[in-house]
Motif scaffolding. Structure first.
Motif, PDB file in Angstrom:
ATOM      1  N   HIS A  66       2.070   3.260  21.457  1.00  0.00           N
ATOM      2  CA  HIS A  66       1.144   4.162  20.485  1.00  0.00           C
ATOM      3  C   HIS A  66       1.149   3.315  18.962  1.00  0.00           C
ATOM      4  O   HIS A  66       0.228   3.321  18.262  1.00  0.00           O
ATOM      5  CB  HIS A  66       1.717   5.497  20.408  1.00  0.00           C
ATOM      6  CG  HIS A  66       1.349   6.331  21.588  1.00  0.00           C
ATOM      7  ND1 HIS A  66       0.059   6.323  22.134  1.00  0.00           N
ATOM      8  CD2 HIS A  66       2.075   6.974  22.311  1.00  0.00           C
ATOM      9  CE1 HIS A  66       0.289   7.055  23.325  1.00  0.00           C
ATOM     10  NE2 HIS A  66       1.519   7.597  23.325  1.00  0.00           N
ATOM     11  N   ARG A  67       2.245   2.715  18.756  1.00  0.00           N
ATOM     12  CA  ARG A  67       2.351   2.213  17.267  1.00  0.00           C
ATOM     13  C   ARG A  67       1.181   0.962  17.299  1.00  0.00           C
ATOM     14  O   ARG A  67       0.833   0.684  16.332  1.00  0.00           O
ATOM     15  CB  ARG A  67       3.889   1.741  17.015  1.00  0.00           C
ATOM     16  CG  ARG A  67       3.960   1.067  15.830  1.00  0.00           C
ATOM     17  CD  ARG A  67       5.385   0.708  15.534  1.00  0.00           C
ATOM     18  NE  ARG A  67       5.731  -0.523  16.157  1.00  0.00           N
ATOM     19  CZ  ARG A  67       5.366  -1.821  15.781  1.00  0.00           C
ATOM     20  NH1 ARG A  67       4.460  -1.922  14.635  1.00  0.00           N
ATOM     21  NH2 ARG A  67       5.574  -2.877  16.475  1.00  0.00           N
ATOM     22  N   ARG A  68       1.358   0.046  18.397  1.00  0.00           N
ATOM     23  CA  ARG A  68       0.633  -1.089  18.530  1.00  0.00           C
ATOM     24  C   ARG A  68      -0.681  -1.098  18.783  1.00  0.00           C
ATOM     25  O   ARG A  68      -1.781  -1.720  18.312  1.00  0.00           O
ATOM     26  CB  ARG A  68       1.330  -2.220  19.351  1.00  0.00           C
ATOM     27  CG  ARG A  68       2.619  -2.462  18.780  1.00  0.00           C
ATOM     28  CD  ARG A  68       3.340  -3.496  19.790  1.00  0.00           C
ATOM     29  NE  ARG A  68       4.596  -3.954  19.517  1.00  0.00           N
ATOM     30  CZ  ARG A  68       4.964  -5.239  19.179  1.00  0.00           C
ATOM     31  NH1 ARG A  68       3.896  -5.858  18.928  1.00  0.00           N
ATOM     32  NH2 ARG A  68       6.047  -5.472  18.881  1.00  0.00           N
ATOM     33  N   SER A  76       3.721   3.006   9.651  1.00  0.00           N
ATOM     34  CA  SER A  76       4.770   3.893   9.264  1.00  0.00           C
ATOM     35  C   SER A  76       6.180   3.363   9.166  1.00  0.00           C
ATOM     36  O   SER A  76       6.356   2.139   9.730  1.00  0.00           O
ATOM     37  CB  SER A  76       5.106   4.927  10.702  1.00  0.00           C
ATOM     38  OG  SER A  76       5.539   4.005  11.886  1.00  0.00           O
ATOM     39  N   LYS A  77       7.102   3.743   8.820  1.00  0.00           N
ATOM     40  CA  LYS A  77       8.318   3.198   8.549  1.00  0.00           C
ATOM     41  C   LYS A  77       9.169   3.360   9.529  1.00  0.00           C
ATOM     42  O   LYS A  77       9.020   4.157  10.495  1.00  0.00           O
ATOM     43  CB  LYS A  77       9.002   3.740   7.234  1.00  0.00           C
ATOM     44  CG  LYS A  77       8.420   3.813   6.120  1.00  0.00           C
ATOM     45  CD  LYS A  77       9.287   4.766   4.841  1.00  0.00           C
ATOM     46  CE  LYS A  77       8.590   4.699   3.597  1.00  0.00           C
ATOM     47  NZ  LYS A  77       9.224   5.279   2.573  1.00  0.00           N
ATOM     48  N   ALA A  78       9.787   2.063   9.908  1.00  0.00           N
ATOM     49  CA  ALA A  78      10.903   1.853  11.272  1.00  0.00           C
ATOM     50  C   ALA A  78      11.748   3.325  11.136  1.00  0.00           C
ATOM     51  O   ALA A  78      12.062   3.521  12.377  1.00  0.00           O
ATOM     52  CB  ALA A  78      11.653   0.587  10.973  1.00  0.00           C
ATOM     53  N   THR A  79      12.515   3.559  10.139  1.00  0.00           N
ATOM     54  CA  THR A  79      13.492   4.661  10.287  1.00  0.00           C
ATOM     55  C   THR A  79      12.682   5.808  10.819  1.00  0.00           C
ATOM     56  O   THR A  79      13.137   6.730  11.637  1.00  0.00           O
ATOM     57  CB  THR A  79      14.226   4.740   8.889  1.00  0.00           C
ATOM     58  OG1 THR A  79      13.240   4.909   8.000  1.00  0.00           O
ATOM     59  CG2 THR A  79      15.123   3.776   8.725  1.00  0.00           C
ATOM     60  N   LYS A  80      11.538   6.071  10.372  1.00  0.00           N
ATOM     61  CA  LYS A  80      10.755   7.218  11.004  1.00  0.00           C
ATOM     62  C   LYS A  80      10.146   6.893  12.534  1.00  0.00           C
ATOM     63  O   LYS A  80      10.130   8.145  13.210  1.00  0.00           O
ATOM     64  CB  LYS A  80       9.203   7.155  10.137  1.00  0.00           C
ATOM     65  CG  LYS A  80       8.372   8.723  10.170  1.00  0.00           C
ATOM     66  CD  LYS A  80       7.505   8.624   9.113  1.00  0.00           C
ATOM     67  CE  LYS A  80       6.554   9.833   9.292  1.00  0.00           C
ATOM     68  NZ  LYS A  80       5.520   9.745   8.116  1.00  0.00           N
ATOM     69  N   ARG A  81      10.047   6.031  12.791  1.00  0.00           N
ATOM     70  CA  ARG A  81       9.496   5.566  14.212  1.00  0.00           C
ATOM     71  C   ARG A  81      10.749   5.877  15.123  1.00  0.00           C
ATOM     72  O   ARG A  81      10.710   6.487  16.247  1.00  0.00           O
ATOM     73  CB  ARG A  81       9.115   4.354  14.510  1.00  0.00           C
ATOM     74  CG  ARG A  81       7.679   4.241  13.908  1.00  0.00           C
ATOM     75  CD  ARG A  81       6.974   2.901  14.291  1.00  0.00           C
ATOM     76  NE  ARG A  81       7.720   1.469  14.179  1.00  0.00           N
ATOM     77  CZ  ARG A  81       7.958   0.655  13.067  1.00  0.00           C
ATOM     78  NH1 ARG A  81       7.075   1.138  12.131  1.00  0.00           N
ATOM     79  NH2 ARG A  81       8.515  -0.280  13.202  1.00  0.00           N
ATOM     80  N   TRP A 136      -0.494  13.117  13.242  1.00  0.00           N
ATOM     81  CA  TRP A 136      -0.581  13.857  11.760  1.00  0.00           C
ATOM     82  C   TRP A 136       0.949  13.795  11.123  1.00  0.00           C
ATOM     83  O   TRP A 136       0.991  14.336  10.046  1.00  0.00           O
ATOM     84  CB  TRP A 136      -0.958  15.581  11.863  1.00  0.00           C
ATOM     85  CG  TRP A 136      -2.406  15.310  12.229  1.00  0.00           C
ATOM     86  CD1 TRP A 136      -3.415  15.090  11.391  1.00  0.00           C
ATOM     87  CD2 TRP A 136      -3.015  15.732  13.460  1.00  0.00           C
ATOM     88  NE1 TRP A 136      -4.717  15.321  11.639  1.00  0.00           N
ATOM     89  CE2 TRP A 136      -4.483  15.477  12.944  1.00  0.00           C
ATOM     90  CE3 TRP A 136      -2.795  15.777  14.551  1.00  0.00           C
ATOM     91  CZ2 TRP A 136      -5.602  15.717  14.088  1.00  0.00           C
ATOM     92  CZ3 TRP A 136      -3.571  16.328  15.554  1.00  0.00           C
ATOM     93  CH2 TRP A 136      -4.970  16.169  15.254  1.00  0.00           C
ATOM     94  N   TRP A 137       1.986  13.107  11.588  1.00  0.00           N
ATOM     95  CA  TRP A 137       3.346  13.145  10.974  1.00  0.00           C
ATOM     96  C   TRP A 137       3.439  11.633  11.127  1.00  0.00           C
ATOM     97  O   TRP A 137       3.844  11.020   9.884  1.00  0.00           O
ATOM     98  CB  TRP A 137       4.226  13.879  11.617  1.00  0.00           C
ATOM     99  CG  TRP A 137       5.707  13.782  10.826  1.00  0.00           C
ATOM    100  CD1 TRP A 137       5.995  13.832   9.531  1.00  0.00           C
ATOM    101  CD2 TRP A 137       6.972  13.697  11.718  1.00  0.00           C
ATOM    102  NE1 TRP A 137       7.239  13.584   9.397  1.00  0.00           N
ATOM    103  CE2 TRP A 137       8.000  13.563  10.763  1.00  0.00           C
ATOM    104  CE3 TRP A 137       7.189  13.767  13.049  1.00  0.00           C
ATOM    105  CZ2 TRP A 137       9.157  13.562  11.006  1.00  0.00           C
ATOM    106  CZ3 TRP A 137       8.544  13.437  13.291  1.00  0.00           C
ATOM    107  CH2 TRP A 137       9.626  13.280  12.240  1.00  0.00           C
ATOM    108  N   VAL A 138       3.785  11.144  12.105  1.00  0.00           N
ATOM    109  CA  VAL A 138       4.486   9.422  12.319  1.00  0.00           C
ATOM    110  C   VAL A 138       3.305   8.527  11.751  1.00  0.00           C
ATOM    111  O   VAL A 138       3.966   7.662  11.076  1.00  0.00           O
ATOM    112  CB  VAL A 138       4.991   9.211  13.866  1.00  0.00           C
ATOM    113  CG1 VAL A 138       5.582   7.819  13.857  1.00  0.00           C
ATOM    114  CG2 VAL A 138       5.938  10.338  14.232  1.00  0.00           C
ATOM    115  N   PHE A 139       2.196   8.552  12.253  1.00  0.00           N
ATOM    116  CA  PHE A 139       1.196   7.578  11.932  1.00  0.00           C
ATOM    117  C   PHE A 139       0.220   8.276  11.102  1.00  0.00           C
ATOM    118  O   PHE A 139      -0.922   7.956  11.003  1.00  0.00           O
ATOM    119  CB  PHE A 139       0.623   7.042  13.190  1.00  0.00           C
ATOM    120  CG  PHE A 139       1.611   6.276  13.884  1.00  0.00           C
ATOM    121  CD1 PHE A 139       2.015   5.249  13.565  1.00  0.00           C
ATOM    122  CD2 PHE A 139       1.899   6.961  15.373  1.00  0.00           C
ATOM    123  CE1 PHE A 139       3.095   4.592  14.481  1.00  0.00           C
ATOM    124  CE2 PHE A 139       3.067   6.032  16.170  1.00  0.00           C
ATOM    125  CZ  PHE A 139       3.567   4.860  15.552  1.00  0.00           C
ATOM    126  N   ALA A 140       0.420   9.247  10.167  1.00  0.00           N
ATOM    127  CA  ALA A 140      -0.311   9.905   9.327  1.00  0.00           C
ATOM    128  C   ALA A 140      -0.999   9.023   8.065  1.00  0.00           C
ATOM    129  O   ALA A 140      -0.067   7.967   7.928  1.00  0.00           O
ATOM    130  CB  ALA A 140       0.406  11.030   8.632  1.00  0.00           C
TER     131      ALA A 140
END
Length: 142
Positions: A66-68, A76-81, A136-140
Motif C-alpha cells: 500500500h505504501r509503494r 508518511s513518516k516511518a514511525t507512523k507506518r 485518511w490517516w496513515v497516507f493522508a
C-alpha cells in the motif's frame, strides 16, 4: 534556476477509485495468502496460533504494498507506518481470535474450511475499516 516542487493536488474522486482498486487487489492477494498459510499451519499449530502467524506474515507485506503502490506519492513518516503495522496486526489478531473463539462456542468442532471461511468474512469487514484508516490517516494528504 531551481524548479519548484509542486505538491500533488488534494484528493479527487479519481484518486479514491484508484486507491480502492489497488486496495481491493492487494486485499484479495493478501487474504488468499493468509488463508493458505492458515490452512497449512493449522494442523501443526492449532487455529489460534496459525491465524496469528498468518496475520503476522501478511500484514507487513500488505502495508508495504500500500505504501509503494496504492498510496504512491503520499508521504508518511516511518514511525507512523510502523505504528500502523502494529495496530493492524493487533486489530486483526484480536479480531480473528475473537471470531475463532466465537465459532468454537457455536460449533463443537469446526472444520478447517469453516474456520477459514469465517476468517475470510471477518477479513472483508476489517479490510473496509483498514482502507479508511490508511487513506485518511496513515497516507493522508498534508
Amino acid at each position: 534556476m531551481t524548479m519548484a516542487v509542486r505538491e500533488p493536488p488534494a484528493s479527487s474522486p479519481e484518486d479514491l477509485g484508484r486507491h480502492a482498486a489497488w486496495y481491493v487487489l492487494a486485499g484479495v492477494v493478501t487474504t488468499a495468502a493468509q488463508a493458505v498459510l492458515f490452512l497449512v499451519l493449522r494442523p501443526e499449530l492449532g487455529s489460534q496460533a496459525a491465524n496469528l502467524v498468518a496475520i503476522a506474515i501478511t500484514t507487513v507485506g500488505n502495508t508495504e504494498f500500500h505504501r509503494r503502490v496504492t498510496f504512491e506519492g503520499r508521504r508518511s513518516k516511518a514511525t507512523k507506518r510502523h505504528f500502523q503495522d502494529l495496530l493492524t496486526f493487533c486489530f486483526y489478531a484480536g479480531y480473528g481470535s475473537l471470531v475463532l473463539a466465537s465459532l468454537d462456542v457455536l460449533v463443537a468442532q469446526p472444520s478447517a474450511l469453516l474456520e477459514t471461511a469465517v476468517l475470510l468474512a471477518a477479513s472483508l469487514v476489517g479490510g473496509i475499516v483498514r482502507f479508511a484508516v490508511l487513506r485518511w490517516w496513515v497516507f493522508a494528504r498534508a
